[in-house]
Design a protein around this motif. Structure first.
Motif: not given
Length: 230
Positions: A113-117, A122-126, A160-163
């Protein structure tokens, strides 16, 4: 019909129709030089990634929002399947209680629904990632012929978002899947689940598209995101 219910409806046939998804999984695994022991698969489906892994692991966590898919997923003491929607922040709160060596997602995150979020979660999963996302040039000629705007993000938008979140290699690949007839082609779209449950054409429009589609193949575009250190 929600996307999740369509995937459940066609779950029994899905393994016969997910040709491109299997190619995507093999591409993801080519970039994993280590052999992670604790693996998370976001949008695990019926277990294609799990079946493709050829090394010994300690624990495999699979998340999916389609119960029909989870029922078909491989089962063992090493595999923990979680019924949940990656659009739900509460799911990620639960996932943060685990430790992962690697996070995969093969052809599921285009439904965020919100790929940015979701990327932020996912980044927080480290953990290192290998992600594949179908982009707006998937079914490009179908959309053009039927005058439909794709609901998927473009490859540039995904990049752009994944960067913002990943120190990653970004790659875009295009695939073609040949069919003997246009009818077989559209049957594949329906039964593979890649349509995202869109039914925006009426019978007359669908018949016209069936007759006017100019190609003997379907087009797919996939954006790959690989952590730089894997």
């Amino acid at each position: 019909m929600r996307v999740s219910s369509e995937f459940s409806k066609y779950a029994l046939e899905y393994n016969n129709y997910n040709v491109i998804q299997n190619m995507v999984i093999q591409k993801l695994l080519e970039h994993v030089t280590q052999k992670p022991k604790n693996i998370l698969d976001i949008g695990c489906g019926s277990g294609a990634l799990c079946r493709a892994i050829n090394w010994e692991y300690e624990h495999f966590y699979g998340i999916d929002f389609a119960l029909g898919m989870l029922e078909l997923h491989p089962k063992s003491q090493k595999i923990e399947l979680i019924y949940g929607d990656f659009n739900d922040d509460k799911l990620f709160e639960k996932m943060l209680t685990y430790i992962y060596d690697f996070v995969f997602s093969a052809s599921a995150l285009q439904w965020a629904d919100d790929l940015d979020r979701v990327f932020g979660k996912i980044k927080e999963l480290n953990a290192p990632v290998a992600l594949a996302i179908f982009t707006s040039n998937t079914f490009k000629t179908i959309n053009k012929t039927a005058s439909i705007n794709s609901i998927l993000k473009s490859a540039d938008e995904v990049d752009e978002i994944q960067k913002k979140y990943f120190n990653a290699e970004f790659e875009v690949l295009n695939y073609k899947l040949e069919f003997e007839s246009t009818r077989d082609m559209f049957k594949y779209i329906k039964r593979s689940g890649v349509s995202g449950s869109r039914k925006i054409l009426n019978y007359k429009e669908s018949k016209r598209l069936l007759n006017e589609y100019p190609l003997s193949y379907l087009e797919f575009e996939v954006a790959f995101i690989y952590s730089s250190k894997m």
